[in-house]
Structure formats: C-alpha cells, structure tokens
Enzyme design. Sequence first.
Site, PDB file in Angstrom:
ATOM      1  N   SER A 122     -45.112  33.733   7.103  1.00 18.66           N
ATOM      2  CA  SER A 122     -45.237  32.286   6.908  1.00 18.66           C
ATOM      3  C   SER A 122     -45.637  32.023   5.471  1.00 18.66           C
ATOM      4  O   SER A 122     -46.249  32.882   4.815  1.00 18.66           O
ATOM      5  CB  SER A 122     -46.298  31.709   7.848  1.00 18.66           C
ATOM      6  OG  SER A 122     -46.622  30.374   7.495  1.00 18.66           O
ATOM      7  N   TYR A 140     -54.429  31.903  11.642  1.00 20.35           N
ATOM      8  CA  TYR A 140     -53.000  31.936  11.305  1.00 20.35           C
ATOM      9  C   TYR A 140     -52.820  32.476   9.891  1.00 20.35           C
ATOM     10  O   TYR A 140     -51.973  33.350   9.652  1.00 20.35           O
ATOM     11  CB  TYR A 140     -52.430  30.525  11.424  1.00 20.35           C
ATOM     12  CG  TYR A 140     -50.919  30.450  11.289  1.00 20.35           C
ATOM     13  CD1 TYR A 140     -50.100  30.987  12.270  1.00 20.35           C
ATOM     14  CD2 TYR A 140     -50.329  29.804  10.210  1.00 20.35           C
ATOM     15  CE1 TYR A 140     -48.714  30.899  12.174  1.00 20.35           C
ATOM     16  CE2 TYR A 140     -48.947  29.710  10.102  1.00 20.35           C
ATOM     17  CZ  TYR A 140     -48.148  30.265  11.081  1.00 20.35           C
ATOM     18  OH  TYR A 140     -46.781  30.180  10.984  1.00 20.35           O
TER      19      TYR A 140
END
Length: 258
Positions: A145, A162
């Site tokens: 990401s 995350y």
Amino acid sequence: MADLFNLAGKVAVVTGASSGLGADAALAYAEAGADVALLARRVEKLEAVKAEIEKTGRKAIAAACDVTDEESVKAAIAQVMETFGHIDILLNNAGIAVRGGVDSMTVEDWDKSFDTNVKGIFLVSKYVVPHMKEKGYGKIVNVASINAVIADKADVFIRHSYNASKSAVLGLTKGMAASYARYGITVNAVGPGLFESEMTSGTLFKSDEFLKSYNYTNPAGRPGRQGELNGTILYFSSDASSYVQGQFVIVDGGSAIV
C-alpha cells in the site's frame, strides 16, 4: 513486445479475489490469457467473479480460503494443483485495514492486521513457492500500500497497524526476492493509493471532507479508477519483468511524490 505481457498457458492464483482490486486483477489475468484460481473466504462472491472470467474463454476455479489459517491455505493450494497441475503466478492481494492508533486499538485488532496482511502472504507463499521452485519459474506479486511509506494524516483515519503491516510486506518481498531469484522466481510489490473498493467505500469514500482534501493534494486530482492498478500487476506477473526483483511500485496518482 506484446508477447512479453501474454499470459497464455499460465495459471494465476489470486487471494482476496472476491471483490475490489483482487477481482479486477483476476479478470485482467484472464483477459491476458491466463487461467485463474480465485481464493477468498466468501465463495458465493467468488462464483460471480468466476462466471465473468469464464466469459473470456479462460478456465477458473473458486476455492474457499482463509489466508490466516494454514490448513485452509494448504487445502486451497492442493485444489489448485489438482485442477491445473501447476502455478505460474501468485497475487497476494488479501488484506484488511483496521482503524485506530497504538493508544486506542486492541491487541486483537493489531494481530488481525498482521495475521491477514503479513501472515497471509507467508502462508500462501509457503505452499506455492515449492511448486514454482520445482518448475523453475514463478511470478509473485505482493499487494502492499502507499501507506507502507506514507502515513494517514487525518485523525479520523489513523491506521497504525495497517501502516506497520504493509511496511512489513515490503521487507518480506525483498527477502523472498533475494532468496528465490536463483529458482527463476521474481517477487515484487505494488502499492495502491486510494482506490474505491469494499475496504474503502464504507469509510474513506464516505467522507466528502477527506475526498476534497485528497483530491486537492493529489497531483492527479482524484482517486484511482477501476483497472488502473492492473497494468502494474500485469507487468510484474509477466515476462516483461523477467529481470526485476524486490521492487515496489506505487500506483497513486502522485500522492507519494517527495
């Protein structure tokens, strides 16, 4: 040149293939000539993706798989091998984003992020890599990401687990690339910026204030559109990237430019 991106005769395994970027990539693989094994927990959604792939004339199977559970992964990969006999491409796409900072989130939520985003890649790769080594060929693409290198700055969207787990994906990608290159296996990572998906539609895309800020600061002036990640995934999955190892390409319209 087009032959470099031709996946005819190849078998691609896609985790998290039931919706969003995973489903898009699976269809792109089929359109490039590959047969596709679709892995996810929600088999009913996989069946819909399978039907779309079969319209292209390619073969597809839908295999129930929880990437955090070793026995589930082992069974799914066995099913793929029984059906197709070989695996050429692995797209480790399954992932989750749990909101919260280290001062507020639970240990369970922290572990959930790492179990899916990192352990999931480890487990699926554990059962796929031996088949690739035996064949002397493989293309592994790990979905990281932009948040592996850029932190969320809006308080309402803090996602520390995350950030950390997707950064770990990059370290794992480099380690795998260095170890398996000698077996004809390439391992690389892609870093999507903001795309509308099942993960983001109920959070980031619900906030007009966030989207306005994102569009203002993003050089492209918008989030990513459906299919705009596929070109990078296909590059890493094809012979066009035969001498590319351990790399990370961000696909974000320019948000990460420094």
